[in-house]
Design a protein around this motif. Structure first.
Motif, PDB file in Angstrom:
ATOM      1  N   ALA A   1       3.143  15.890  35.591  1.00  0.00           N
ATOM      2  CA  ALA A   1       1.940  16.390  36.251  1.00  0.00           C
ATOM      3  C   ALA A   1       1.533  17.743  35.660  1.00  0.00           C
ATOM      4  O   ALA A   1       0.330  17.989  35.440  1.00  0.00           O
ATOM      5  N   ALA A   2       2.507  18.620  35.381  1.00  0.00           N
ATOM      6  CA  ALA A   2       2.193  19.918  34.772  1.00  0.00           C
ATOM      7  C   ALA A   2       1.587  19.712  33.385  1.00  0.00           C
ATOM      8  O   ALA A   2       0.633  20.406  33.004  1.00  0.00           O
ATOM      9  N   ARG A   3       2.089  18.754  32.639  1.00  0.00           N
ATOM     10  CA  ARG A   3       1.528  18.426  31.319  1.00  0.00           C
ATOM     11  C   ARG A   3       0.084  17.973  31.460  1.00  0.00           C
ATOM     12  O   ARG A   3      -0.805  18.424  30.723  1.00  0.00           O
ATOM     13  N   ASN A   4      -0.153  17.068  32.415  1.00  0.00           N
ATOM     14  CA  ASN A   4      -1.521  16.559  32.609  1.00  0.00           C
ATOM     15  C   ASN A   4      -2.470  17.675  33.050  1.00  0.00           C
ATOM     16  O   ASN A   4      -3.616  17.736  32.582  1.00  0.00           O
ATOM     17  N   ARG A   5      -1.999  18.566  33.916  1.00  0.00           N
ATOM     18  CA  ARG A   5      -2.839  19.694  34.328  1.00  0.00           C
ATOM     19  C   ARG A   5      -3.129  20.599  33.134  1.00  0.00           C
ATOM     20  O   ARG A   5      -4.248  21.090  32.968  1.00  0.00           O
ATOM     21  N   GLY A   6      -2.137  20.800  32.289  1.00  0.00           N
ATOM     22  CA  GLY A   6      -2.338  21.604  31.088  1.00  0.00           C
ATOM     23  C   GLY A   6      -3.387  20.991  30.176  1.00  0.00           C
ATOM     24  O   GLY A   6      -4.238  21.697  29.612  1.00  0.00           O
TER      25      GLY A   6
ATOM     26  N   GLN B   1       0.694  25.898  32.364  1.00  0.00           N
ATOM     27  CA  GLN B   1       1.114  24.557  32.778  1.00  0.00           C
ATOM     28  C   GLN B   1       2.022  23.902  31.737  1.00  0.00           C
ATOM     29  O   GLN B   1       2.998  23.239  32.078  1.00  0.00           O
ATOM     30  N   PHE B   2       1.715  24.090  30.450  1.00  0.00           N
ATOM     31  CA  PHE B   2       2.569  23.521  29.400  1.00  0.00           C
ATOM     32  C   PHE B   2       3.960  24.159  29.425  1.00  0.00           C
ATOM     33  O   PHE B   2       4.974  23.472  29.268  1.00  0.00           O
ATOM     34  N   LYS B   3       4.005  25.478  29.628  1.00  0.00           N
ATOM     35  CA  LYS B   3       5.304  26.146  29.713  1.00  0.00           C
ATOM     36  C   LYS B   3       6.079  25.645  30.924  1.00  0.00           C
ATOM     37  O   LYS B   3       7.294  25.437  30.856  1.00  0.00           O
ATOM     38  N   ARG B   4       5.367  25.432  32.021  1.00  0.00           N
ATOM     39  CA  ARG B   4       6.018  24.901  33.232  1.00  0.00           C
ATOM     40  C   ARG B   4       6.593  23.513  32.959  1.00  0.00           C
ATOM     41  O   ARG B   4       7.703  23.202  33.378  1.00  0.00           O
ATOM     42  N   ALA B   5       5.834  22.679  32.264  1.00  0.00           N
ATOM     43  CA  ALA B   5       6.301  21.322  31.931  1.00  0.00           C
ATOM     44  C   ALA B   5       7.556  21.385  31.066  1.00  0.00           C
ATOM     45  O   ALA B   5       8.515  20.627  31.283  1.00  0.00           O
ATOM     46  N   LEU B   6       7.569  22.309  30.089  1.00  0.00           N
ATOM     47  CA  LEU B   6       8.759  22.456  29.236  1.00  0.00           C
ATOM     48  C   LEU B   6       9.961  22.946  30.037  1.00  0.00           C
ATOM     49  O   LEU B   6      11.082  22.461  29.839  1.00  0.00           O
TER      50      LEU B   6
END
Length: 183
Positions: free
Chosen positions: A122-127, A142-147
Motif C-alpha cells: 500500500a505504501a508503494r502504491n501511495r508513493g 512513501q517509498f522509504k516507508r515501503a522499503l
C-alpha cells in the motif's frame, strides 16, 4: 521308660521340623522383601535420574515424558507407578498446551507478516500515486516507508525470497532524491 524316650524323641523331632520350617520361611520372606526393597530403590534412583521438565520448554517436557514412559514400560508395577502415571498425564497436557501456544504464536506471526506485506504494498502504491501527482516529497516518504516495512519482515514475508519490487522501489528512491536535489 523306653516308650517315654521314644515319645520325647518324636516330640523333639517335630519341634526341630517346626523350627526348620520357621527358619526357612523367615529367610525366604526376608529374601523376598529385601529383593523388593532393592528393586524399589533402583527404580526410585532411575526416576531421580530422569531429567526435570522446565515449564515453557517443550523439549524438556518431551524428554521427561519419554523417560517416564520408558520407566513405566520397563517396570509395570512399583510403589511410585501411580504417581508416575499421574505425572505422565500432566506432562502430556503441558506438552499439548505448549504446542497450542506455539501454534497460536506462529499463526499470529503469519498474520503480522501478511499485514506488513500488505502495508508495504500500500505504501508503494501511495508513493506511485504521489509521484504521478508530482508530489515527490510525499512519494519519497512513501517509498522509504515501503522499503522499511519490507526490510522489517525480510525474506520471511515473501516466500524466502527478497521482495520482487524492492529493486524498483530503491531505484525510484534514488531518482526522487535526484529530482529533489535538482530543485
Amino acid at each position: 521308660m523306653i516308650r517315654d524316650l521314644t515319645f520325647d524323641e518324636l516330640e523333639r523331632s517335630a519341634h526341630r521340623r517346626r523350627l526348620v520350617r520357621l527358619v526357612l520361611g523367615v529367610t525366604t520372606l526376608s529374601t523376598i522383601l529385601t529383593a523388593g526393597v532393592v528393586r524399589e530403590v533402583r527404580i526410585y534412583d532411575a526416576v531421580s535420574d530422569v531429567p526435570s521438565a522446565r515449564p515453557g520448554d517443550l523439549d524438556s517436557l518431551r524428554n521427561r515424558r519419554a523417560a517416564i514412559e520408558g520407566l513405566l514400560d520397563k517396570h509395570h508395577f512399583w510403589t511410585g507407578a501411580f504417581q508416575a502415571r499421574g505425572e505422565l498425564d500432566d506432562l502430556v497436557l503441558a506438552i499439548h498446551s505448549e504446542e497450542r501456544a506455539l501454534e497460536k504464536l506462529a499463526v499470529e506471526r503469519r498474520r503480522e507478516v501478511q499485514r506488513i506485506r500488505e502495508e508495504a504494498e500500500a505504501a508503494r502504491n501511495r508513493g506511485l500515486v504521489y509521484a504521478e501527482r508530482k508530489d515527490y516529497a510525499l512519494a519519497l516518504l512513501q517509498f522509504k516507508r515501503a522499503l522499511e516495512l519490507a526490510d522489517a519482515i525480510g525474506a520471511e514475508g515473501f516466500g524466502g525470497q527478497p521482495w520482487e519490487r524492492r529493486g524498483q522501489i530503491a531505484a525510484d528512491v534514488r531518482a526522487l532524491h535526484a529530482v529533489e536535489g535538482g530543485r
